[in-house]
Design an enzyme around this catalytic site. Structure first.
Site, PDB file in Angstrom:
ATOM      1  N   CYS A  87       0.891  -0.820  -0.175  1.00  0.00           N
ATOM      2  CA  CYS A  87      -0.123   0.295   0.336  1.00  0.00           C
ATOM      3  C   CYS A  87       0.840   1.514  -0.036  1.00  0.00           C
ATOM      4  O   CYS A  87       0.870   2.319  -0.542  1.00  0.00           O
ATOM      5  CB  CYS A  87      -1.039  -0.490   1.159  1.00  0.00           C
ATOM      6  SG  CYS A  87      -1.745   1.659   1.468  1.00  0.00           S
ATOM      7  N   CYS A 143      -1.379   1.562  -3.338  1.00  0.00           N
ATOM      8  CA  CYS A 143      -2.307   2.724  -3.164  1.00  0.00           C
ATOM      9  C   CYS A 143      -1.754   3.919  -2.493  1.00  0.00           C
ATOM     10  O   CYS A 143      -2.660   5.379  -3.328  1.00  0.00           O
ATOM     11  CB  CYS A 143      -3.197   2.891  -1.636  1.00  0.00           C
ATOM     12  SG  CYS A 143      -3.686   1.156  -0.874  1.00  0.00           S
ATOM     13  N   LYS A 186      -0.002   5.501  -5.665  1.00  0.00           N
ATOM     14  CA  LYS A 186      -0.527   5.659  -7.055  1.00  0.00           C
ATOM     15  C   LYS A 186      -1.381   6.800  -7.026  1.00  0.00           C
ATOM     16  O   LYS A 186      -1.580   7.315  -7.947  1.00  0.00           O
ATOM     17  CB  LYS A 186      -1.177   4.372  -6.832  1.00  0.00           C
ATOM     18  CG  LYS A 186      -2.538   3.628  -8.075  1.00  0.00           C
ATOM     19  CD  LYS A 186      -4.029   4.647  -7.580  1.00  0.00           C
ATOM     20  CE  LYS A 186      -4.367   4.485  -5.841  1.00  0.00           C
ATOM     21  NZ  LYS A 186      -5.076   3.094  -6.397  1.00  0.00           N
ATOM     22  N   TYR A 242      -9.033  -3.117 -11.179  1.00  0.00           N
ATOM     23  CA  TYR A 242      -8.389  -1.778 -10.229  1.00  0.00           C
ATOM     24  C   TYR A 242      -7.234  -0.616 -10.863  1.00  0.00           C
ATOM     25  O   TYR A 242      -6.948  -0.108 -11.522  1.00  0.00           O
ATOM     26  CB  TYR A 242      -7.716  -1.699  -8.862  1.00  0.00           C
ATOM     27  CG  TYR A 242      -9.917  -2.307  -7.868  1.00  0.00           C
ATOM     28  CD1 TYR A 242     -10.072  -1.128  -6.986  1.00  0.00           C
ATOM     29  CD2 TYR A 242     -10.098  -3.679  -7.721  1.00  0.00           C
ATOM     30  CE1 TYR A 242     -11.401  -1.310  -5.849  1.00  0.00           C
ATOM     31  CE2 TYR A 242     -11.077  -3.483  -6.784  1.00  0.00           C
ATOM     32  CZ  TYR A 242     -11.687  -3.066  -5.822  1.00  0.00           C
ATOM     33  OH  TYR A 242     -12.514  -2.997  -5.374  1.00  0.00           O
ATOM     34  N   GLU A 283      -7.474   2.713 -13.564  1.00  0.00           N
ATOM     35  CA  GLU A 283      -6.284   3.668 -12.516  1.00  0.00           C
ATOM     36  C   GLU A 283      -5.165   3.956 -13.341  1.00  0.00           C
ATOM     37  O   GLU A 283      -4.664   5.386 -12.984  1.00  0.00           O
ATOM     38  CB  GLU A 283      -5.884   3.562 -11.344  1.00  0.00           C
ATOM     39  CG  GLU A 283      -7.227   3.002  -9.460  1.00  0.00           C
ATOM     40  CD  GLU A 283      -6.774   2.888  -8.999  1.00  0.00           C
ATOM     41  OE1 GLU A 283      -8.259   2.250  -7.964  1.00  0.00           O
ATOM     42  OE2 GLU A 283      -5.651   1.757  -8.350  1.00  0.00           O
ATOM     43  N   HIS A 324     -26.569  22.455   0.125  1.00  0.00           N
ATOM     44  CA  HIS A 324     -26.458  22.688  -1.265  1.00  0.00           C
ATOM     45  C   HIS A 324     -25.592  24.096  -1.876  1.00  0.00           C
ATOM     46  O   HIS A 324     -25.195  24.766  -0.454  1.00  0.00           O
ATOM     47  CB  HIS A 324     -27.571  23.483  -1.423  1.00  0.00           C
ATOM     48  CG  HIS A 324     -28.415  23.774  -2.866  1.00  0.00           C
ATOM     49  ND1 HIS A 324     -28.377  22.925  -3.708  1.00  0.00           N
ATOM     50  CD2 HIS A 324     -28.287  25.075  -3.370  1.00  0.00           C
ATOM     51  CE1 HIS A 324     -28.817  23.489  -5.573  1.00  0.00           C
ATOM     52  NE2 HIS A 324     -28.272  25.082  -4.757  1.00  0.00           N
ATOM     53  N   GLU A 339     -25.865  16.451  -2.498  1.00  0.00           N
ATOM     54  CA  GLU A 339     -26.761  15.974  -1.496  1.00  0.00           C
ATOM     55  C   GLU A 339     -27.978  15.334  -3.071  1.00  0.00           C
ATOM     56  O   GLU A 339     -29.087  14.978  -2.122  1.00  0.00           O
ATOM     57  CB  GLU A 339     -27.202  17.599  -2.091  1.00  0.00           C
ATOM     58  CG  GLU A 339     -27.343  17.881  -3.797  1.00  0.00           C
ATOM     59  CD  GLU A 339     -27.993  19.797  -3.723  1.00  0.00           C
ATOM     60  OE1 GLU A 339     -28.330  19.799  -2.660  1.00  0.00           O
ATOM     61  OE2 GLU A 339     -27.413  20.287  -4.311  1.00  0.00           O
TER      62      GLU A 339
END
Ligand code: NDP
Length: 459
Positions: free
Chosen positions: A43, A48, A51, A181, A185, A442, A447
């Site tokens: 990782c 992760c 990357k 994945y 990516e 908002h 939302e």
């Protein structure tokens, strides 16, 4: 005092191994952790973290373009790959230092070398200077996984994500094989930085296992950005030419590129660890078999993270490490709840996803009358003035009988950040009525998750 050198020996100082080791040490246990590469594991060092830094770096091209719609004049931007790779390397060095410090301050002894299970309580270490054997009451295997490449002529010319993160030059043309994945990516990273990207997938669509709308929407957006996706296509061979690498397909056609990257899945790191000799059962994929408490078939040996091939995500390995420590040194048997684990794909645009896909819900609940689907597709506000042709898609899957929200999926700007919050609601068993009763913030994209009212009909 036990008869062993340590209370716990952990093999592998990745996310799971480090977390378990330092938690155990914090409880007063004598802990050693063995690592043969860099502390931080996949990782932090090869996955992760680097990357995501490259994903962030590669998005600026779009941002500069978008700025024009807001009145900015941007000189033609120039990108320098060695600067990005150098800065990323520096950040990884810093993080590795942090990991060393955390281990030291927790009282965990770090041992450099390759650990191999010698018996139920002993580990042999092939270190830089010598080979020695140490013992512990409990052994934790947290050795992670490694990219797996299929066997085909010329595969030695291909790189994996490990090398892609450290290339000396940015390839002008790159073929990426795989539709998971990692492939999507890196397709986004290289495309964003200016490479010509061809993604080669053997299936009809990218990201098997994700919601079908998510797969279709992301593929459409990737293609709009200029990525070529070659579907239902396999590579027959790779050959070196005077000007690059030729990727050859079964029907005689070929493409020439500067790099070929394979992202065709990862295999658990179990080879050479002495596991089967020690009586530890492996499954057909070579992963360590464990019970719900991460215990292997040898009662004093546990395993966590990608080496067990359960849910191969860093936060899951961390949770398994924590549960292991509670089980062995804390309050008693403790397992990880694998339901509703949110995940993200840092594609461009990114994906955030939690819970069931529409197809999974239909299969589980028994048909279309049992499942309500809400779907919204819109242009994010940022792109109204910039004129970028990129849409956001959000989808809610609801149990029509109980009104419980079973899944939420999003492709679009900030999707991973938004879905993390939504995952809390799903973990709490929220209903669609409760989503609707939540007042939105908002103006945000998020939302939309609390304002979708129209069910999607079926033809
Ligand atoms: P995945 O298992 O996600 O995808 C593998 C891809 O390779 C699939 O598209 C598969 O096709 C294809 N494939 C497999 N074998 C072959 C072959 N022989 N020829 C051609 N294509 C092939 O693996 P990744 O390597 O992308 O990622 C590994 C794991 O790492 C993921 O499962 C994930 O858990 C983790 N990860 C998580 C990330 C995140 O959370 N953001 C980021 C990166 C990795 P098909 O669909 O047809 O089987």
């Amino acid at each position: 005092m036990t008869k062993y050198d340590y209370d716990l020996i952990t093999i592998g100082a990745g996310s799971g191994g480090v977390r378990a080791s330092r938690r155990a040490a914090a409880m007063g246990k004598r802990v050693a952790v063995i690592e043969n590469l860099r502390v931080g594991g996949t990782c932090v060092m090869r996955g992760c973290v680097p990357k995501k830094l490259l994903v962030i770096g590669s998005h600026f091209g779009d941002d500069f373009e978008d700025a024009a719609g807001y009145g900015w004049t941007v000189q033609p931007p120039a990108f320098d790959w060695p600067t990005l790779i150098g800065a990323k390397a520096q950040e990884l060095d810093r993080l590795e230092g942090v990991y060393h410090r955390i281990l030291r301050e927790s009282g965990v002894e770090e041992i450099t070398g390759t650990g191999r299970v010698a018996d139920a309580h002993a580990v042999t270490i092939d270190g830089p200077d010598a080979t020695r054997t140490i013992s512990a009451e409990t052994i934790l295997v947290a050795t992670g996984g490694w990219p797996h490449l299929p066997d085909l002529p010329g595969i030695e010319h291909a790189i994996t994500s490990n090398e892609a993160l450290d290339l000396a030059e940015l390839p002008k043309r790159i073929a990426i094989v795989g539709g998971g994945y990692i492939a999507v990516e890196f397709a986004g990273i290289f495309n964003g930085l200016g490479s010509q990207v061809t993604e080669i997938i053997r299936a009809p669509q990218i990201l098997r296992g994700f919601d079908e709308d998510v797969r279709d929407v992301l593929a459409e957006e990737m293609e709009k950005k200029g990525i070529t996706i070659r579907r239902e296509c396999v590579v027959r061979s790779i050959e070196k030419t005077a000007t690059g690498l030729s990727v050859r397909f079964p029907y005689g056609d070929e493409i020439e590129v500067d790099q070929v990257m394979y992202a065709t899945g990862r295999k658990p790191n179990t080879a050479g660890l002495g596991l089967e000799e020690a009586g530890i059962a492996l499954n057909a994929k070579g992963a360590i078999e464990v019970d719900e408490f991460s215990k292997t078939t040898v009662p004093s040996i546990y395993a966590i993270g990608d080496v067990t091939d359960r849910v191969n995500l860093t936060p899951v390995a961390l949770a398994e490490g924590e549960a292991f420590v509670r089980t062995v040194y804390g309050s008693g048997p403790s397992s990880v709840d694998y339901t509703n684990i949110a995940s993200a794909v840092f594609s461009q645009p990114p994906i955030g996803s939690v819970g069931l896909t529409e197809d999974e819900a239909l299969a589980e609940l028994g048909g279309r009358d049992a499942v309500d689907v809400y779907l919204s597709r819109f242009t994010p506000m940022k792109y109204t003035l910039s004129g970028r042709d990129e849409k956001t898609m959000m989808k809610i899957i609801v149990d029509a009988t109980t009104d419980r929200v079973l899944g939420c999926h999003m492709v679009g700007l900030d999707a991973p950040e938004i879905i993390q919050g939504i995952a809390v609601a799903l973990k709490c068993g929220a209903t669609k009525a409760q989503f609707d009763a939540t007042i939105g913030i908002h103006p945000t994209a998020a939302e939309e998750f609390v304002t979708m009212r129209d069910k999607r009909g079926y033809d």
